[in-house]
Design a protein around this motif. Structure first.
Motif, PDB file in Angstrom:
ATOM      1  N   LEU A  64       0.939  -1.081   0.101  1.00 58.75           N
ATOM      2  CA  LEU A  64       0.003   0.017  -0.266  1.00 58.75           C
ATOM      3  C   LEU A  64       0.902   1.332  -0.091  1.00 58.75           C
ATOM      4  CD1 LEU A  64      -2.878  -0.768   2.358  1.00 58.75           C
ATOM      5  CD2 LEU A  64      -3.137  -0.572  -0.189  1.00 58.75           C
ATOM      6  N   HIS A  65       1.984   1.032   0.540  1.00 60.70           N
ATOM      7  CA  HIS A  65       3.058   2.166   0.670  1.00 60.70           C
ATOM      8  C   HIS A  65       3.303   2.849  -0.737  1.00 60.70           C
ATOM      9  CE1 HIS A  65       3.314   2.838   5.016  1.00 60.70           C
ATOM     10  NE2 HIS A  65       3.411   1.294   5.081  1.00 60.70           N
ATOM     11  N   THR A  66       3.475   1.773  -1.755  1.00 59.54           N
ATOM     12  CA  THR A  66       3.897   2.043  -2.876  1.00 59.54           C
ATOM     13  C   THR A  66       2.818   2.620  -3.634  1.00 59.54           C
ATOM     14  OG1 THR A  66       3.162  -0.066  -3.586  1.00 59.54           O
ATOM     15  CG2 THR A  66       5.588   0.064  -2.889  1.00 59.54           C
ATOM     16  N   LEU A  67       1.857   2.907  -3.255  1.00 63.52           N
ATOM     17  CA  LEU A  67       0.559   3.462  -4.154  1.00 63.52           C
ATOM     18  C   LEU A  67       0.531   4.971  -3.766  1.00 63.52           C
ATOM     19  CD1 LEU A  67      -2.197   1.050  -3.599  1.00 63.52           C
ATOM     20  CD2 LEU A  67      -0.909   1.336  -5.690  1.00 63.52           C
ATOM     21  N   ALA A  68       1.451   5.478  -3.018  1.00 64.36           N
ATOM     22  CA  ALA A  68       1.324   6.951  -2.630  1.00 64.36           C
ATOM     23  C   ALA A  68       1.377   7.967  -3.888  1.00 64.36           C
ATOM     24  CB  ALA A  68       2.258   7.301  -1.684  1.00 64.36           C
ATOM     25  N   GLY A  69       2.564   7.677  -4.770  1.00 63.22           N
ATOM     26  CA  GLY A  69       2.774   8.538  -5.740  1.00 63.22           C
ATOM     27  C   GLY A  69       1.715   8.115  -6.961  1.00 63.22           C
ATOM     28  N   ALA A  70       1.183   6.878  -7.061  1.00 59.83           N
ATOM     29  CA  ALA A  70       0.071   6.858  -8.120  1.00 59.83           C
ATOM     30  C   ALA A  70      -1.234   7.359  -7.663  1.00 59.83           C
ATOM     31  CB  ALA A  70      -0.128   5.289  -8.439  1.00 59.83           C
ATOM     32  N   TYR A  71      -1.575   7.305  -6.414  1.00 61.40           N
ATOM     33  CA  TYR A  71      -2.656   7.943  -5.875  1.00 61.40           C
ATOM     34  C   TYR A  71      -2.933   9.344  -5.900  1.00 61.40           C
ATOM     35  CZ  TYR A  71      -6.433   9.251  -2.511  1.00 61.40           C
ATOM     36  OH  TYR A  71      -7.410   9.615  -1.636  1.00 61.40           O
ATOM     37  N   ALA A  72      -1.591  10.111  -5.531  1.00 67.11           N
ATOM     38  CA  ALA A  72      -1.322  11.585  -5.894  1.00 67.11           C
ATOM     39  C   ALA A  72      -1.540  12.099  -6.987  1.00 67.11           C
ATOM     40  CB  ALA A  72      -0.093  12.061  -5.234  1.00 67.11           C
ATOM     41  N   LEU A  73      -1.428  11.288  -8.054  1.00 72.13           N
ATOM     42  CA  LEU A  73      -1.577  11.810  -9.476  1.00 72.13           C
ATOM     43  C   LEU A  73      -2.848  11.221 -10.122  1.00 72.13           C
ATOM     44  CD1 LEU A  73       2.188  10.891 -10.617  1.00 72.13           C
ATOM     45  CD2 LEU A  73       0.871  13.274 -10.056  1.00 72.13           C
TER      46      LEU A  73
ATOM     47  N   ARG B 146      -9.753   2.485  -2.588  1.00 72.22           N
ATOM     48  CA  ARG B 146     -10.461   2.281  -1.009  1.00 72.22           C
ATOM     49  C   ARG B 146      -9.419   1.864   0.180  1.00 72.22           C
ATOM     50  NH1 ARG B 146     -15.112   0.568  -4.018  1.00 72.22           N
ATOM     51  NH2 ARG B 146     -14.595  -1.508  -3.225  1.00 72.22           N
ATOM     52  N   ARG B 147      -8.706   0.720  -0.409  1.00 71.51           N
ATOM     53  CA  ARG B 147      -7.930   0.145   0.642  1.00 71.51           C
ATOM     54  C   ARG B 147      -6.824   1.321   0.680  1.00 71.51           C
ATOM     55  NH1 ARG B 147      -5.283  -4.412  -1.963  1.00 71.51           N
ATOM     56  NH2 ARG B 147      -4.012  -4.278  -0.031  1.00 71.51           N
ATOM     57  N   PHE B 148      -6.178   2.018  -0.129  1.00 70.82           N
ATOM     58  CA  PHE B 148      -5.316   2.940   0.262  1.00 70.82           C
ATOM     59  C   PHE B 148      -5.974   4.313   1.078  1.00 70.82           C
ATOM     60  CE2 PHE B 148      -2.544   6.733  -0.849  1.00 70.82           C
ATOM     61  CZ  PHE B 148      -1.512   6.366  -0.318  1.00 70.82           C
ATOM     62  N   GLU B 149      -6.976   4.654   0.556  1.00 74.47           N
ATOM     63  CA  GLU B 149      -7.573   5.662   1.462  1.00 74.47           C
ATOM     64  C   GLU B 149      -7.869   5.325   2.835  1.00 74.47           C
ATOM     65  OE1 GLU B 149     -10.829   6.532  -0.992  1.00 74.47           O
ATOM     66  OE2 GLU B 149      -9.927   7.948  -2.175  1.00 74.47           O
ATOM     67  N   ALA B 150      -8.123   4.081   3.174  1.00 73.42           N
ATOM     68  CA  ALA B 150      -8.197   3.651   4.559  1.00 73.42           C
ATOM     69  C   ALA B 150      -6.996   3.861   5.155  1.00 73.42           C
ATOM     70  CB  ALA B 150      -8.906   2.351   4.625  1.00 73.42           C
ATOM     71  N   HIS B 151      -5.852   3.161   4.570  1.00 72.22           N
ATOM     72  CA  HIS B 151      -4.431   3.005   5.104  1.00 72.22           C
ATOM     73  C   HIS B 151      -3.797   4.524   5.183  1.00 72.22           C
ATOM     74  CE1 HIS B 151      -0.218   2.362   5.346  1.00 72.22           C
ATOM     75  NE2 HIS B 151       0.059   3.141   4.348  1.00 72.22           N
ATOM     76  N   LEU B 152      -4.439   5.379   4.248  1.00 70.07           N
ATOM     77  CA  LEU B 152      -4.146   6.776   4.441  1.00 70.07           C
ATOM     78  C   LEU B 152      -4.477   7.582   5.413  1.00 70.07           C
ATOM     79  CD1 LEU B 152      -2.288   8.860   2.796  1.00 70.07           C
ATOM     80  CD2 LEU B 152      -4.515   9.712   1.364  1.00 70.07           C
ATOM     81  N   ALA B 153      -5.626   7.235   6.050  1.00 69.64           N
ATOM     82  CA  ALA B 153      -6.122   7.818   7.297  1.00 69.64           C
ATOM     83  C   ALA B 153      -5.386   7.502   8.414  1.00 69.64           C
ATOM     84  CB  ALA B 153      -7.662   7.214   7.390  1.00 69.64           C
ATOM     85  N   GLU B 154      -4.516   6.395   8.425  1.00 70.85           N
ATOM     86  CA  GLU B 154      -3.709   5.804   9.531  1.00 70.85           C
ATOM     87  C   GLU B 154      -2.476   5.974   9.409  1.00 70.85           C
ATOM     88  OE1 GLU B 154      -5.031   1.650  10.010  1.00 70.85           O
ATOM     89  OE2 GLU B 154      -7.061   2.158  10.374  1.00 70.85           O
ATOM     90  N   CYS B 155      -1.691   6.334   8.209  1.00 72.77           N
ATOM     91  CA  CYS B 155      -0.392   6.471   7.975  1.00 72.77           C
ATOM     92  C   CYS B 155       0.163   7.665   7.751  1.00 72.77           C
ATOM     93  CB  CYS B 155      -0.010   5.340   6.907  1.00 72.77           C
ATOM     94  SG  CYS B 155       1.973   5.481   6.439  1.00 72.77           S
ATOM     95  N   PRO B 156       0.749   8.432   8.831  1.00 74.17           N
ATOM     96  CA  PRO B 156       1.149   9.805   8.480  1.00 74.17           C
ATOM     97  C   PRO B 156       2.439   9.855   7.609  1.00 74.17           C
ATOM     98  CG  PRO B 156       1.968   9.003  10.784  1.00 74.17           C
ATOM     99  CD  PRO B 156       1.149   7.885  10.000  1.00 74.17           C
ATOM    100  N   GLU B 157       2.909   8.998   7.436  1.00 68.48           N
ATOM    101  CA  GLU B 157       4.239   9.038   6.222  1.00 68.48           C
ATOM    102  C   GLU B 157       3.593   8.965   4.876  1.00 68.48           C
ATOM    103  OE1 GLU B 157       4.232   6.307   8.702  1.00 68.48           O
ATOM    104  OE2 GLU B 157       5.946   7.265   9.878  1.00 68.48           O
ATOM    105  N   CYS B 158       2.601   8.026   4.634  1.00 67.68           N
ATOM    106  CA  CYS B 158       1.936   8.338   3.506  1.00 67.68           C
ATOM    107  C   CYS B 158       1.028   9.575   3.202  1.00 67.68           C
ATOM    108  CB  CYS B 158       0.983   6.996   3.255  1.00 67.68           C
ATOM    109  SG  CYS B 158       1.887   5.626   2.809  1.00 67.68           S
ATOM    110  N   THR B 159       0.433  10.047   4.306  1.00 69.83           N
ATOM    111  CA  THR B 159      -0.190  11.437   4.220  1.00 69.83           C
ATOM    112  C   THR B 159       0.873  12.525   3.689  1.00 69.83           C
ATOM    113  OG1 THR B 159      -1.676  10.625   5.873  1.00 69.83           O
ATOM    114  CG2 THR B 159      -1.654  12.955   5.437  1.00 69.83           C
ATOM    115  N   TRP B 160       1.961  12.400   4.338  1.00 69.02           N
ATOM    116  CA  TRP B 160       2.945  13.431   4.062  1.00 69.02           C
ATOM    117  C   TRP B 160       3.554  13.340   2.566  1.00 69.02           C
ATOM    118  CZ3 TRP B 160       8.004  12.786   2.466  1.00 69.02           C
ATOM    119  CH2 TRP B 160       9.004  13.970   2.243  1.00 69.02           C
TER     120      TRP B 160
END
Length: 103
Positions: free
Chosen positions: A5-14, A24-38
């Motif tokens: 899920l961490h590897t999806l940060a760039g693709a999600y941002a774009l 949806r899985r990444f958005e749920a992860h994003l709510a709990e992961c400050p590193e991915c949010t940043w």
């Protein structure tokens, strides 16, 4: 599962995550992961800066020079792989001489 899920940060941002379930899985992860949010915020900022960059058109004279010279430039041949050269590179008896000498 979380590491992928961490590897999806760039693709999600774009906005390049096509699968709805994966999004949806990444958005749920994003709510709990400050590193991915940043990381997503950083990617958004970088994408906005790139979108605002101004491209400069080349001078018309440059385009004409390229078109004038294009027929004078020889095209490079395609690379050929896996084909052995039939040309000998030197005496073939040297490796045998080394074996005989070592024996």
């Amino acid at each position: 599962m979380t590491s992928e899920l961490h590897t999806l940060a760039g693709a999600y941002a774009l906005d390049a995550v096509d699968d709805d379930l994966e999004r949806r899985r990444f958005e749920a992860h994003l709510a709990e992961c400050p590193e991915c949010t940043w990381e997503v915020a950083t990617f958004h900022e970088t994408a906005a800066r790139l979108a605002g960059a101004v491209a400069v058109d080349p001078p018309l004279a440059m385009k004409q020079r390229v078109f004038d010279r294009i027929e004078q430039v020889r095209q490079a041949p395609p690379p050929v792989r896996g084909v052995r050269s039939r040309r000998r590179r030197g005496p073939q008896w040297r490796p045998w001489l080394a074996v005989v000498t070592a024996a």
